[in-house]
Motif scaffolding. Structure first.
Motif, short mmCIF file in Angstrom:
data_model
loop_
_atom_site.label_atom_id
_atom_site.label_comp_id
_atom_site.label_asym_id
_atom_site.label_seq_id
_atom_site.Cartn_x
_atom_site.Cartn_y
_atom_site.Cartn_z
N THR A 80 0.75 -14.24 1.76
CA THR A 80 1.18 -12.96 1.20
C THR A 80 2.40 -12.42 1.94
OG1 THR A 80 -1.10 -12.44 0.56
CG2 THR A 80 0.46 -10.60 0.67
N THR B 194 4.82 -9.47 3.19
CA THR B 194 4.80 -8.04 3.45
C THR B 194 5.98 -7.40 2.71
OG1 THR B 194 6.25 -8.21 5.38
CG2 THR B 194 3.87 -8.46 5.76
N GLU B 195 6.10 -6.08 2.82
CA GLU B 195 7.24 -5.39 2.20
C GLU B 195 8.56 -5.90 2.80
OE1 GLU B 195 8.80 -0.78 1.54
OE2 GLU B 195 6.70 -1.16 2.05
#
Length: 275
Positions: A136, A138-139
């Motif tokens: 995943t 992150t921003e």
């Protein structure tokens, strides 16, 4: 049109252990040079086995994964040489505005750098992680150019007995580092998520996963009896068969291999062209 040139140092951290990662790195470098009209040359340095370390004359550095503990090597000559090289790269970049040196650190190299910069807790896993897993962003990861063209989540090969958890965000801020990716969140598992990618600086980036992994090498691993047994024991036979069947899926490790290290090389060659 004249070819651009790029000189790359590949640091082999495998300590003589058989692996597919070095072949994957070399194939990506050769393919990148051919497809992008780049005169790309590279030299390999067997650091842990032969104490070989590159100098500061290279444009880019790729340091591989490898076996063993990223903690027990503390104070060993080869590790000190590796850390000194990272210091030299950072010193060069601080002193030069127009031209930069770039480094990409994979798996074992990533863990060592996390320990060097004290960005988290480098710890042994309860069990070995091996397979193709979702990761995943992150921003910060979603906006980082290294992941331009990837999906979120994306899939990559993960192979490790160690991990970096519990990020020290004060240390991140002091270093100017950014956490770019983490393990897939599993709400039913009460374990800290492992850090999967960090930008240590504008020019130095690392991944816990293996962006160099390709279907050929992964299939060779998956067909090894010990790897097959380990995956089936941990995840079940269906998961093992799913991994085998997903190897040629263009949206999985094929995509990851075609995006991340080539993006790193594009950044390095783009900086040279600007200079």
């Amino acid at each position: 049109m004249d070819k651009s040139s790029l000189k790359v140092a590949v640091i082999d951290m495998n300590n003589g252990a058989p692996n597919q990662g070095m072949r994957g790195i070399q194939e990506i470098l050769s393919r990148f040079g051919n497809e992008n009209n780049v005169d790309l040359s590279f030299d390999i340095f067997d650091l842990r086995q032969k104490d070989e370390i590159p100098g500061i004359e290279y444009d880019a550095y790729i340091s591989s994964g490898g076996p063993g503990s990223p903690v027990e090597s503390k104070g060993e000559k080869w590790e000190n040489d590796f850390f000194n090289l990272l210091d030299q790269i950072e010193a060069f970049n601080a002193a030069n505005d127009d031209q930069k040196k770039y480094a990409f650190l994979i798996c074992h190299s990533f863990q060592l750098a996390c320990r060097k910069y004290a960005l988290g807790n480098v710890t042994e896993r309860r069990s070995n992680a091996f397979g193709i897993f979702p990761i995943t962003l992150t921003e910060d990861g979603e906006s980082d150019e290294i992941f331009d063209g990837i999906t979120n989540p994306f899939f990559s090969v993960d192979s490790r007995d160690w991990q970096v958890i519990e990020p020290d965000f004060a240390a991140f801020e002091a270093k100017g580092a950014k956490l770019l990716a983490i393990e897939k969140e599993r709400k039913h598992v009460n374990l800290e998520r492992c850090m999967m990618s960090i930008r240590f600086s504008d020019e130095i980036i690392g991944t816990q996963f293996h962006p160099e992994a390709d279907p050929v090498g992964m299939k060779m691993y998956l067909l090894l009896e010990e790897k097959k047994k380990a995956i089936i024991d941990l995840h079940g036979e269906q998961k093992y068969l799913d991994m085998l069947n997903s190897l040629d899926d263009p949206a999985r490790i094929v995509l990851t291999q075609s995006v991340i290290l080539p993006n790193f090389l594009r950044k390095a060659i783009g900086n040279l062209q600007e200079a």
